[in-house]
Structure formats: structure tokens, C-alpha cells
Design a protein around this motif. Structure first.
Motif, PDB file in Angstrom:
ATOM      1  N   LEU A  55       0.835  -1.205   0.000  1.00 34.75           N
ATOM      2  CA  LEU A  55       0.000   0.000   0.000  1.00 34.75           C
ATOM      3  C   LEU A  55       0.870   1.255   0.000  1.00 34.75           C
ATOM      4  O   LEU A  55       0.600   2.197  -0.749  1.00 34.75           O
ATOM      5  CB  LEU A  55      -0.922  -0.001   1.219  1.00 34.75           C
ATOM      6  N   VAL A  56       1.916   1.271   0.810  1.00 36.41           N
ATOM      7  CA  VAL A  56       2.821   2.426   0.851  1.00 36.41           C
ATOM      8  C   VAL A  56       3.483   2.620  -0.511  1.00 36.41           C
ATOM      9  O   VAL A  56       3.562   3.747  -1.018  1.00 36.41           O
ATOM     10  CB  VAL A  56       3.881   2.252   1.962  1.00 36.41           C
ATOM     11  N   ASP A  57       3.933   1.532  -1.128  1.00 38.65           N
ATOM     12  CA  ASP A  57       4.553   1.621  -2.457  1.00 38.65           C
ATOM     13  C   ASP A  57       3.574   2.191  -3.481  1.00 38.65           C
ATOM     14  O   ASP A  57       3.941   3.024  -4.314  1.00 38.65           O
ATOM     15  CB  ASP A  57       5.037   0.246  -2.925  1.00 38.65           C
TER      16      ASP A  57
ATOM     17  N   ALA B 131       1.898   6.766  -6.845  1.00 39.84           N
ATOM     18  CA  ALA B 131       0.840   7.637  -7.342  1.00 39.84           C
ATOM     19  C   ALA B 131       1.161   9.112  -7.113  1.00 39.84           C
ATOM     20  O   ALA B 131       0.812   9.962  -7.929  1.00 39.84           O
ATOM     21  CB  ALA B 131      -0.484   7.287  -6.670  1.00 39.84           C
ATOM     22  N   HIS B 132       1.832   9.417  -6.013  1.00 37.59           N
ATOM     23  CA  HIS B 132       2.156  10.803  -5.673  1.00 37.59           C
ATOM     24  C   HIS B 132       3.628  10.870  -5.286  1.00 37.59           C
ATOM     25  O   HIS B 132       3.987  10.681  -4.132  1.00 37.59           O
ATOM     26  CB  HIS B 132       1.294  11.288  -4.494  1.00 37.59           C
ATOM     27  N   ARG B 133       4.481  11.160  -6.246  1.00 39.13           N
ATOM     28  CA  ARG B 133       5.921  11.176  -6.004  1.00 39.13           C
ATOM     29  C   ARG B 133       6.348  12.280  -5.048  1.00 39.13           C
ATOM     30  O   ARG B 133       7.352  12.167  -4.376  1.00 39.13           O
ATOM     31  CB  ARG B 133       6.698  11.354  -7.317  1.00 39.13           C
ATOM     32  N   ASP B 134       5.599  13.358  -4.975  1.00 35.21           N
ATOM     33  CA  ASP B 134       5.999  14.530  -4.212  1.00 35.21           C
ATOM     34  C   ASP B 134       5.208  14.652  -2.913  1.00 35.21           C
ATOM     35  O   ASP B 134       4.974  15.746  -2.422  1.00 35.21           O
ATOM     36  CB  ASP B 134       5.786  15.777  -5.083  1.00 35.21           C
ATOM     37  N   VAL B 135       4.827  13.530  -2.328  1.00 43.15           N
ATOM     38  CA  VAL B 135       3.969  13.531  -1.145  1.00 43.15           C
ATOM     39  C   VAL B 135       4.808  13.809   0.106  1.00 43.15           C
ATOM     40  O   VAL B 135       5.955  13.380   0.213  1.00 43.15           O
ATOM     41  CB  VAL B 135       3.213  12.185  -1.027  1.00 43.15           C
ATOM     42  N   THR B 136       4.253  14.569   1.032  1.00 45.27           N
ATOM     43  CA  THR B 136       4.922  14.830   2.303  1.00 45.27           C
ATOM     44  C   THR B 136       4.569  13.740   3.300  1.00 45.27           C
ATOM     45  O   THR B 136       3.684  12.909   3.050  1.00 45.27           O
ATOM     46  CB  THR B 136       4.499  16.192   2.879  1.00 45.27           C
ATOM     47  N   LEU B 137       5.240  13.764   4.448  1.00 48.01           N
ATOM     48  CA  LEU B 137       4.954  12.774   5.480  1.00 48.01           C
ATOM     49  C   LEU B 137       3.513  12.883   5.968  1.00 48.01           C
ATOM     50  O   LEU B 137       2.829  11.874   6.152  1.00 48.01           O
ATOM     51  CB  LEU B 137       5.912  12.958   6.662  1.00 48.01           C
TER      52      LEU B 137
ATOM     53  N   ALA C 147      -3.203   9.758   3.742  1.00 47.64           N
ATOM     54  CA  ALA C 147      -3.620   8.776   2.737  1.00 47.64           C
ATOM     55  C   ALA C 147      -3.700   7.381   3.349  1.00 47.64           C
ATOM     56  O   ALA C 147      -4.603   6.600   3.028  1.00 47.64           O
ATOM     57  CB  ALA C 147      -2.647   8.795   1.556  1.00 47.64           C
ATOM     58  N   LEU C 148      -2.759   7.057   4.237  1.00 47.31           N
ATOM     59  CA  LEU C 148      -2.801   5.763   4.914  1.00 47.31           C
ATOM     60  C   LEU C 148      -4.020   5.681   5.840  1.00 47.31           C
ATOM     61  O   LEU C 148      -4.660   4.632   5.939  1.00 47.31           O
ATOM     62  CB  LEU C 148      -1.520   5.531   5.707  1.00 47.31           C
TER      63      LEU C 148
END
Length: 140
Positions: free
Chosen positions: A69-71, A76-82, A88-89
Motif C-alpha cells: 500500500l505504501v509503495d 501515485a504521488h511522487r511529491d507527497v509529504t509525510l 492517505a494511509l
């Protein structure tokens, strides 16, 4: 770190206590601590085994079972922040702290931004200009 007592000694201690000897006398006879004898006998009675239990080891990451799921979210969103990854999780039903996400990604050799990207300013520079090499730091 001290080594665990041998399985042979452990069995002899348990047999001595089962034969009717007190825990203190068994501890003195085998030159071990009283607390070791007490815990060993309790382990023997609870599990039927006097073998060494597992020691130490690394704690598992809470996200490890959700690696796929994390992968998928990272792809899907390469520029996602923590924080965005954490949200999203949470939408997928996985509850984890921000630092937990960071530790998991670092363990896998990945890094993420810690805050939102700020848009470029049209009117002023967003960071100070660096001085040229050899230039004086004081204006004359």
C-alpha cells in the motif's frame, strides 16, 4: 551482554524445585540468583519449557505489513509529504504516527519532505542570496 544460562542448568534447577527444595536453597546450590529461579519455575509451569526465550531483536515497523500500500501511494504521488502520506494511509484504514511513517521510509532507504512545498514568490526572493567567495561580509 551476559549470556543465558545453559539448558542443562535450567532443567536441573527446575527438577530441584519440583523435588521439593526451596527456591532460595536451589539458587544457592547452583550459584544463580533467586529471581532467576523464581522466573524459571514460573516459565516452566506456564509453558512446560525451561528453554531460553528469545532476546532482543529489532522491533517491527507498524507499516511493514502494509508495504504494498505504501509503495502504491508513493508511486501515485511522487511529491507527497509525510503528513500527506499519513493522511492517505488513514483513508485506507492504517493508523500510524508521522514519525512512524518517517522511520519506516528511512529503514527502506527512502526520504520524504517534512512540510508542504511553498510556491515561489513573484515579488521577493524566498531565501537569502549567498555571498560570493572572497567577498567581504561587511559593506564598506
Amino acid at each position: 551482554m551476559p549470556r543465558a544460562y545453559s539448558d542443562d542448568l535450567r532443567v536441573r534447577v527446575v527438577r530441584a524445585v519440583d523435588a521439593g527444595a526451596s527456591r532460595r536453597s536451589v539458587a544457592t546450590k547452583f550459584e544463580v540468583s533467586v529471581s532467576f529461579v523464581i522466573r524459571l519455575v514460573a516459565q516452566w509451569r506456564a509453558s512446560g519449557s525451561a528453554k531460553v526465550r528469545g532476546t532482543g531483536g529489532r522491533p517491527r515497523h507498524r507499516l511493514e505489513p502494509h508495504g504494498a500500500l505504501v509503495d502504491r501511494l508513493l508511486a501515485a504521488h511522487r511529491d507527497v509529504t509525510l503528513d500527506e502520506l499519513r493522511a492517505a494511509l488513514a483513508d485506507e484504514g492504517v493508523s500510524v504516527s508521522r514519525s512512524g511513517v518517517d522511520r519506516y521510509l528511512k529503514a527502506r532507504g527512502l526520504t520524504r519532505k517534512k512540510r508542504q512545498r511553498t510556491p515561489l514568490s513573484r515579488s521577493a526572493p524566498t531565501s537569502p542570496q549567498h555571498a560570493r567567495l572572497g567577498a567581504s561580509s561587511r559593506a564598506n
